[in-house]
Design an enzyme around this catalytic site. Structure first.
Site, short mmCIF file in Angstrom:
data_model
loop_
_atom_site.label_atom_id
_atom_site.label_comp_id
_atom_site.label_asym_id
_atom_site.label_seq_id
_atom_site.Cartn_x
_atom_site.Cartn_y
_atom_site.Cartn_z
CG PHE A 172 36.06 20.60 45.25
CD1 PHE A 172 34.93 19.86 45.56
CD2 PHE A 172 36.12 21.93 45.65
CE1 PHE A 172 33.87 20.43 46.25
CE2 PHE A 172 35.06 22.52 46.34
CZ PHE A 172 33.94 21.76 46.65
CG ASP A 173 40.68 14.95 41.64
OD1 ASP A 173 41.63 15.55 41.09
OD2 ASP A 173 40.23 13.87 41.22
#
Length: 309
Positions: A172-173
């Site tokens: 995930f960012d």
């Protein structure tokens, strides 16, 4: 802009019993490129004839196929754990969708629930099924799901990772994906120095939740059913942040009481090579530049911040 995720991003239709529910479009699961081009060019009737004529021809796996396989394999890894359910959403009709279900059966995918809409949008059914995550090749459908407070991403044409593993690996960012985008707005409007001052001053103030916070919570509940040293699920935060802006992220995750197995603070370095090193089955990011880098290495989902333009 997406609203702050304390309210609309809280999943109001959470799946029963703590199960993880993933809704996926047929174009993300299977390679329907030629069929979709025909649909766009000649319409529903030509598409229907094409599918019925090829009903017994298997569809090739699509970008998200390996991810779905690994998600469903978790049900065999620990039968007593919360279950993973994958829902198929398709703009086929039920009649022409028989080819899709024949392919699902051939590949041994445990997918029983589906919605076929014969050309109509599928996004209304994402919420009705109680999905924690929606993956689609259609940006409009993704935007509709995000507006409804459901984690959603547009699956982009991507390269499969070279590093293969039985472990499910999701990356995930941070800002505008796991977290809200308030800090990112500071960076965009006032520059990186102002961003670092903003984050240093607010280091002990938890970040707001972004569109994928609910999905991370659901994934964390599933992880807890397995021994941490032998978990079939591994997560990573891959962010452009660097010191001193890392501290607020770490303290926020601690406040949320969720587990992230790896955290990469890249300070603006291209994310693609790091995602390949991690072996991500999928990576979620809001930045067009980051997803362009990532999709040359791993399956990538774009999480748009500006919905409808």
């Amino acid at each position: 802009m997406l609203p702050s995720a304390g309210g609309p991003h809280a999943h109001a239709n959470a799946s029963p019993g703590g199960n993880l529910v993933v809704a996926i479009s047929s174009r993300a699961l299977f390679d329907l490129g030629d069929s979709h081009e025909l649909f766009e060019r000649e319409g529903v009737d030509a598409f229907a004839r094409h599918q019925i004529e090829r009903e017994d021809e298997l569809l090739a796996p699509g970008i998200a196929f390996p991810l779905v396989q690994k998600l469903l394999n978790l049900n065999r890894a620990a039968p007593e754990a919360p279950r993973v359910e994958v829902i198929l959403l398709s703009r086929n009709s039920a009649d022409t969708g028989l080819r899709i279900f024949n392919s699902i059966e051939h590949y041994g995918l445990d997918i029983a629930r589906a919605a076929f809409t014969r050309g109509a949008p599928t996004s209304p059914y994402v919420h009705a099924f109680g999905a924690d995550l929606f993956l689609s090749a259609n940006p409009d459908s993704v935007a509709q799901a995000l507006r409804a407070g459901i984690a959603a991403a547009t699956i982009l044409p991507s390269k499969a990772p070279q590093r293969q593993s039985d472990q499910l690996r999701i990356a995930f960012d941070g800002d505008a994906v796991l977290f809200g985008d308030e800090s990112e707005q500071v960076s965009e409007s006032a520059g990186i120095d102002a961003f670092h001052r903003h984050e240093t001053e607010r280091a002990r103030e938890p970040l707001s939740g972004g569109p994928f916070r609910g999905f991370l919570d659901a994934l964390h509940r599933l992880q807890q059913a397995f021994p941490s040293e032998a978990s079939p699920i591994r997560t990573a935060l891959v962010t452009a942040r660097s010191a001193p802006a890392h501290k607020r992220v770490i303290l926020t995750l601690r406040e949320w009481d969720v587990r992230i197995d790896e955290a990469l603070f890249l300070g603006g370095r291209p994310k693609g090579p790091f995602l390949e090193a991690f072996g991500a089955d999928i990576f979620f990011d809001d930045s067009v530049a980051n997803v362009e880098s990532a999709r040359r290495h791993v399956a990538t989902g774009h999480v748009p911040r500006r919905l409808g333009g």
